[in-house]
Enzyme design. Sequence first.
Site: not given
Length: 285
Positions: A61-62, A128, A132
């Site tokens: 993930a980032y 973000y 997601k």
Amino acid sequence: MNQRPLVIIGAAGMLGQDLAKVFADQEPLLWDRDQIDITDAELVDQRLAEVRPGLVLNVAAYNQVDEAESDEGFAIARRVNADGPAILAAACARQAATLVHYSTDYVFAGDQPAGYREDTPPAPVNRYGESKYSGEAAVLASGAAVYLIRTSRLFGEPGESPGSKKSFVDTMLALAETRDTLDVVDAEVSSPTSTADLATATRQLLEGKFGPGVYHRTNSGACTWYQFACEIFRQAGVAVTVNPVPASAFPRPAKRPDYSVLLNTKLSAMRPWSEALAAYLEQRA
Ligand SMILES: NC(=O)c1ccc[n+]([C@@H]2O[C@H](COP(=O)([O-])OP(=O)(O)OC[C@H]3O[C@@H](n4cnc5c(N)ncnc54)[C@H](OP(=O)(O)O)[C@@H]3O)[C@@H](O)[C@H]2O)c1
């Protein structure tokens, strides 16, 4: 458990390292950037076809919440958190592999005082969270058998990989080495969660009676960042003055949810976050 190989992707990250320990008896294949890039569809297909895993645990993930607000950061977030999981889930569907994918409380707006159930429609307030949420939608629509596990505020042994973020616990303890006083935001209520506990809970979920679906897995209880910091220093026996400050004292690019407690309506509760914190601090000492 499944006889076909188990693959952990993002294995050198914070949660990945604990998953590797918890599933060690199954001799998982530990993949990180050197072995796979989840945004490369051809490579993902090739690697999964070679190995034919029965189970894939994806923690790649980032997680740079503020960086993801810039157009450049958001492009990375979309690739890693949305496109990558879509690619991986499609490849899992083709190989008939079960996929475990992790998401976050930041998919929710944070405006519901009762918290968020597994079936509450997400409404992220930052980019973000948006990336997601897109990843969640993609894996759930892929046709693969997917366990989607939302969690929050992870702490554990720092990941070895370069992009792995230091947890709040380690950040606070490092800051206290050079400062006598710290200002910490007394807002943004969520549940701190131990990566060791989450890894164990993941295995219990897979070996239990529940099938694929959306799950919320966090340690029990919730707190603001200020309350979390006070408990960290109390348990660690570190003498530092902690001042509660409003979120406006630290202007940051990404808006955070005010109250993003994940309600778990399906599984037995995990232990309180303060107990999990004590276990982490003992192991860290
Ligand atoms: N940390 C939190 O507080 C938190 C809260 C809620 C939910 N979550 C979710 O929980 C999961 C685990 O988080 P974490 O904190 O353990 O993550 P982490 O420590 O940042 O680990 C992520 C791993 O993924 C690797 N990775 C990144 N991009 C990749 C790519 N394109 N292909 C293959 N590997 C790639 C990273 O390698 P590099 O270092 O080389 O980039 C790193 O090893 C994530 O899904 C995260 O969104 C985390």
